[in-house]
Design a protein around this motif. Structure first.
Motif, short mmCIF file in Angstrom:
data_model
loop_
_atom_site.label_atom_id
_atom_site.label_comp_id
_atom_site.label_asym_id
_atom_site.label_seq_id
_atom_site.Cartn_x
_atom_site.Cartn_y
_atom_site.Cartn_z
N ASP A 24 -6.34 7.40 -6.26
CA ASP A 24 -5.29 7.66 -5.28
C ASP A 24 -3.97 7.03 -5.71
O ASP A 24 -2.89 7.57 -5.43
CB ASP A 24 -5.70 7.13 -3.91
CG ASP A 24 -6.86 7.92 -3.30
OD1 ASP A 24 -7.09 9.06 -3.75
OD2 ASP A 24 -7.53 7.39 -2.40
N ALA A 25 -4.05 5.89 -6.36
CA ALA A 25 -2.83 5.19 -6.78
C ALA A 25 -2.23 5.77 -8.04
O ALA A 25 -1.01 5.90 -8.17
CB ALA A 25 -3.13 3.70 -6.98
N GLY A 72 0.71 2.42 -3.54
CA GLY A 72 -0.44 3.29 -3.36
C GLY A 72 -1.78 2.61 -3.49
O GLY A 72 -2.80 3.28 -3.63
N VAL A 73 -1.82 1.28 -3.45
CA VAL A 73 -3.06 0.53 -3.62
C VAL A 73 -3.37 -0.24 -2.34
O VAL A 73 -2.51 -0.99 -1.85
CB VAL A 73 -2.97 -0.44 -4.81
CG1 VAL A 73 -4.28 -1.20 -4.97
CG2 VAL A 73 -2.65 0.32 -6.08
N ASP A 74 -4.56 -0.08 -1.82
CA ASP A 74 -4.98 -0.77 -0.60
C ASP A 74 -5.66 -2.08 -0.97
O ASP A 74 -6.76 -2.10 -1.54
CB ASP A 74 -5.92 0.11 0.20
CG ASP A 74 -6.24 -0.47 1.57
OD1 ASP A 74 -5.65 -1.53 1.91
OD2 ASP A 74 -7.06 0.13 2.29
N PHE A 109 6.14 2.26 -10.76
CA PHE A 109 6.83 2.85 -9.63
C PHE A 109 8.34 2.94 -9.91
O PHE A 109 8.98 3.96 -9.64
CB PHE A 109 6.58 2.03 -8.37
CG PHE A 109 7.41 2.45 -7.19
CD1 PHE A 109 7.07 3.55 -6.44
CD2 PHE A 109 8.57 1.74 -6.85
CE1 PHE A 109 7.85 3.94 -5.36
CE2 PHE A 109 9.35 2.13 -5.78
CZ PHE A 109 8.99 3.22 -5.03
N ARG A 164 0.83 -1.21 0.00
CA ARG A 164 0.00 0.00 0.00
C ARG A 164 0.86 1.25 0.00
O ARG A 164 0.60 2.21 -0.75
CB ARG A 164 -0.94 0.01 1.21
CG ARG A 164 -1.95 1.17 1.20
CD ARG A 164 -2.65 1.29 2.54
NE ARG A 164 -1.71 1.71 3.59
CZ ARG A 164 -1.31 2.96 3.77
NH1 ARG A 164 -1.76 3.93 2.99
NH2 ARG A 164 -0.46 3.25 4.74
N VAL A 165 1.89 1.28 0.82
CA VAL A 165 2.76 2.45 0.89
C VAL A 165 3.57 2.61 -0.41
O VAL A 165 3.73 3.72 -0.92
CB VAL A 165 3.71 2.32 2.11
CG1 VAL A 165 4.74 3.44 2.09
CG2 VAL A 165 2.91 2.35 3.40
N SER A 178 2.14 -2.24 -11.84
CA SER A 178 2.25 -1.11 -10.91
C SER A 178 3.67 -0.97 -10.37
O SER A 178 4.17 0.14 -10.19
CB SER A 178 1.26 -1.29 -9.75
OG SER A 178 -0.07 -1.28 -10.20
#
Length: 341
Positions: free
Chosen positions: A301-302, A94-96, A117, A90-91, A113
């Motif tokens: 958010d991600a 950025g995906v929960d 990053f 998640r950190v 993803s």
């Protein structure tokens, strides 16, 4: 290539005599290769360049760590250790995924993803490596007044531009394209890959396209700047200004204007952001996350607000085209001036 005479071994008290070389000049079709090999060798010998390139190895290692953690999640999901790994994901990405019970179906999109990053970090490293390698590619030749020699036959302007571009493109590839492809190969060998063989091959093609795009765009923009000035210190300033000032301007605009006003060209001022948007589109990340059923807010958010890829594509294509025209125009101008010397 040379029609100079060849020396005869001198003896004591006798002047060196020369004989005219009896060979034929080649047509210079591969002169760009000599420019590339010489430019790469000179750039590599500069201080700290091996250290810069060593970061590519660290990118590969870090990517493999991420892929290994994703593989561990498949077996540790629902446990205390699994919750810690989910927090790490998640950190980092950025995906929960706290409510997910089956990670296997998320594996391809998590890999993509992770590559996005890593590309964010690699682009900052490309900024530094290009600032080290690129400014003197043409500027040093202008300062040394070496262009009359370069543009003597059989060297042509296109050979010169191609050779100089390949020098900086090679170093961009060493810190972005090659680390990403090696990460895909090593991660597949370590964890079994992001899914099927087709998924891995498709991901490799997407990473290849993204890397080549950055090589073309970044290399030509740097060459254009280098051709405009004989002082490479000013070239460095211009390069950093074009890369960093739009990022600051984009941040101010995004904070000032409503979100719906920055989904067009006003959201594509930062060249760094434009590259990432196109990489996200090439990796098909937003669509892939949408198909997983995650809430749209979590996806935004991600990945940030959705921007149609046509806008950053137009901006980057325009900058690339202008850079190419400026560079080639300057080089042709130098070649014509050299021909009149």
């Amino acid at each position: 290539m040379s029609n100079t005479t060849s020396p005869i071994e001198p003896t004591a008290g006798v002047f060196v005599r020369y004989q005219r070389w009896s060979g034929e000049l080649n047509r210079g079709r591969w002169t760009w290769l000599a420019i590339v090999t010489t430019g790469v060798r000179i750039a590599y010998r500069r201080s700290h360049m091996p250290l810069f390139l060593m970061m590519g190895v660290l990118f590969v290692v870090f990517s493999c760590v991420i892929f290994y953690i994703i593989a561990l999640l498949e077996t540790l999901i629902g446990t205390e250790e699994g919750r810690g790994l989910l927090e790490f994901v998640r950190v980092l990405l950025g995906v929960d995924l706290s409510g997910v019970q089956q990670i296997a179906e998320f594996k391809p999109v998590l890999w993509r993803s992770a590559f996005l990053f890593m590309t964010k970090a690699e682009l900052l490293w490309v900024l530094l490596v290009a600032a080290r390698v690129g400014p003197g590619l043409i500027a040093d030749d202008l300062k040394a007044r070496a262009l009359p020699i370069y543009f003597a036959k059989p060297v042509q302007p296109w050979s010169y531009v191609t050779g100089k571009w390949l020098v900086i493109a090679i170093f961009i590839a060493l810190v972005l394209l090659i680390p990403n492809l090696l990460s895909l190969v090593c991660g597949t060998l370590l964890t079994g890959g992001p899914g099927t063989t087709v998924d891995a091959l498709a991901m490799g093609w997407e990473l290849l396209a993204c890397g080549i795009g950055v090589m073309v765009f970044g290399g030509l923009m740097m060459l254009a700047l280098s051709s405009l000035c004989s002082d490479k210190r000013l070239v460095v300033v211009g390069w950093l200004a074009l890369c960093l000032l739009p990022m600051a301007a984009q941040s101010i605009i995004s904070e000032t204007l409503p979100a719906d006003r920055t989904t067009g060209f006003l959201g594509c001022i930062s060249l760094h952001r434009d590259v990432l948007i196109l990489c996200e589109w090439m990796l098909d990340l937003r669509q892939a996350w949408t198909l997983t059923g995650l809430p749209p807010k979590a996806i935004e958010d991600a990945l940030g607000p959705a921007i149609k890829p046509i806008y950053p594509a137009v901006v980057l294509a325009g900058v690339t085209l202008v850079s190419c025209l400026v560079c080639y125009w300057r080089v042709v101008r130098f070649s014509r001036s050299a021909a009149n010397v």
